[in-house]
Enzyme design. Structure first.
Site, PDB file in Angstrom:
ATOM      1  N   CYS A  62     -19.017  28.917 -10.813  1.00  0.00           N
ATOM      2  CA  CYS A  62     -17.565  29.103 -10.910  1.00  0.00           C
ATOM      3  C   CYS A  62     -17.233  30.122 -11.994  1.00  0.00           C
ATOM      4  CB  CYS A  62     -16.854  27.791 -11.260  1.00  0.00           C
ATOM      5  SG  CYS A  62     -17.104  26.441 -10.104  1.00  0.00           S
ATOM      6  N   ASP A  63     -16.073  30.730 -11.851  1.00  0.00           N
ATOM      7  CA  ASP A  63     -15.551  31.568 -12.918  1.00  0.00           C
ATOM      8  C   ASP A  63     -14.034  31.544 -12.860  1.00  0.00           C
ATOM      9  OD1 ASP A  63     -16.472  33.769 -15.010  1.00  0.00           O
ATOM     10  OD2 ASP A  63     -14.617  34.448 -14.054  1.00  0.00           O
TER      11      ASP A  63
END
Length: 222
Positions: free
Chosen positions: A75-76
């Site tokens: 994720c970011d």
């Protein structure tokens, strides 16, 4: 089936654990600035999803001695406000400037997600996507803002705020998925897993039903 979280975020880990999962944490060494520098004109959703995919892929390809079937989640998160995509401020002055700009206003927390299915050390299938949640910021007093900055929390989180920590005092509300604001959207991850033929229930650790509260017998006791 083993689950790996390609993120150092304790908040993401806490969300997954609260949702019945117990991932192994592996942190990538992706150069985020270099990667973003290579796609300067990409839309915000593409930028965060590219970063998420790079993190997950790097972790999936790193030898760790594990041979079992694995799901890797990367994720970011970044905050989109005034057309600018911002990540972690890293220093007090930057965090203060950002809060002065976003106090009393709204921004969009955008999180890229990548889910990889790894079999025998090879990436077999990939599903990617992004989630966006509108965040309505409160207006902390100068003293409150300085106290918050002094904790160090806003320096190391996307957009210089948290929903589930000290920053929650200064968020008036959200429109959309709250888990996405924390850093990992459970509804989106469920859909991405589904695209790979996997259900989140396949990854649950042994769940224990909570004990019912010991209320006195009376109204509503049937």
């Amino acid at each position: 089936m083993r689950l790996v979280l390609a993120s150092a975020s304790p908040a993401r880990l806490a969300v997954l654990r609260a949702a019945g999962l117990d991932p192994v944490v592996r942190v990538s060494d992706v150069d985020e600035d270099a990667l973003l520098g290579a796609i300067p004109d990409a839309p915000p959703a593409e930028k965060v999803t590219t970063l998420a995919g790079a993190k997950a892929t790097t972790v999936a390809r790193a030898p760790d001695g594990a041979a079992e079937e694995t799901v890797v989640i990367g994720c970011d998160s970044m905050l989109l406000i005034d057309g600018e995509l911002v990540g972690k401020p890293h220093d007090v002055d930057t965090a203060r400037t950002r809060w002065k700009a976003m106090a009393g206003r709204s921004g969009e927390l955008v999180t890229g997600h990548a889910v990889l299915h790894v079999v025998d050390g090879e990436i077999e299938r990939v599903a990617e996507g992004h989630a966006a949640t509108t965040v309505r910021f409160g207006t902390p007093t100068d003293a409150e803002l300085e106290a918050y900055l002094a904790t160090g929390e806003p320096l190391v989180v996307a957009g210089a705020f948290t929903l589930d920590g000290l920053g929650g005092w200064f968020v008036d509300g959200i429109d959309g998925d709250p888990s996405n604001v924390i850093g990992i959207s459970l509804p989106l991850v469920r859909r991405l897993l589904g695209a790979l033929g996997i259900s989140p229930t396949d990854l649950w650790t042994t769940p224990r039903a909570p004990s019912p509260p010991d209320y006195p017998r009376g109204h509503g006791s049937h």
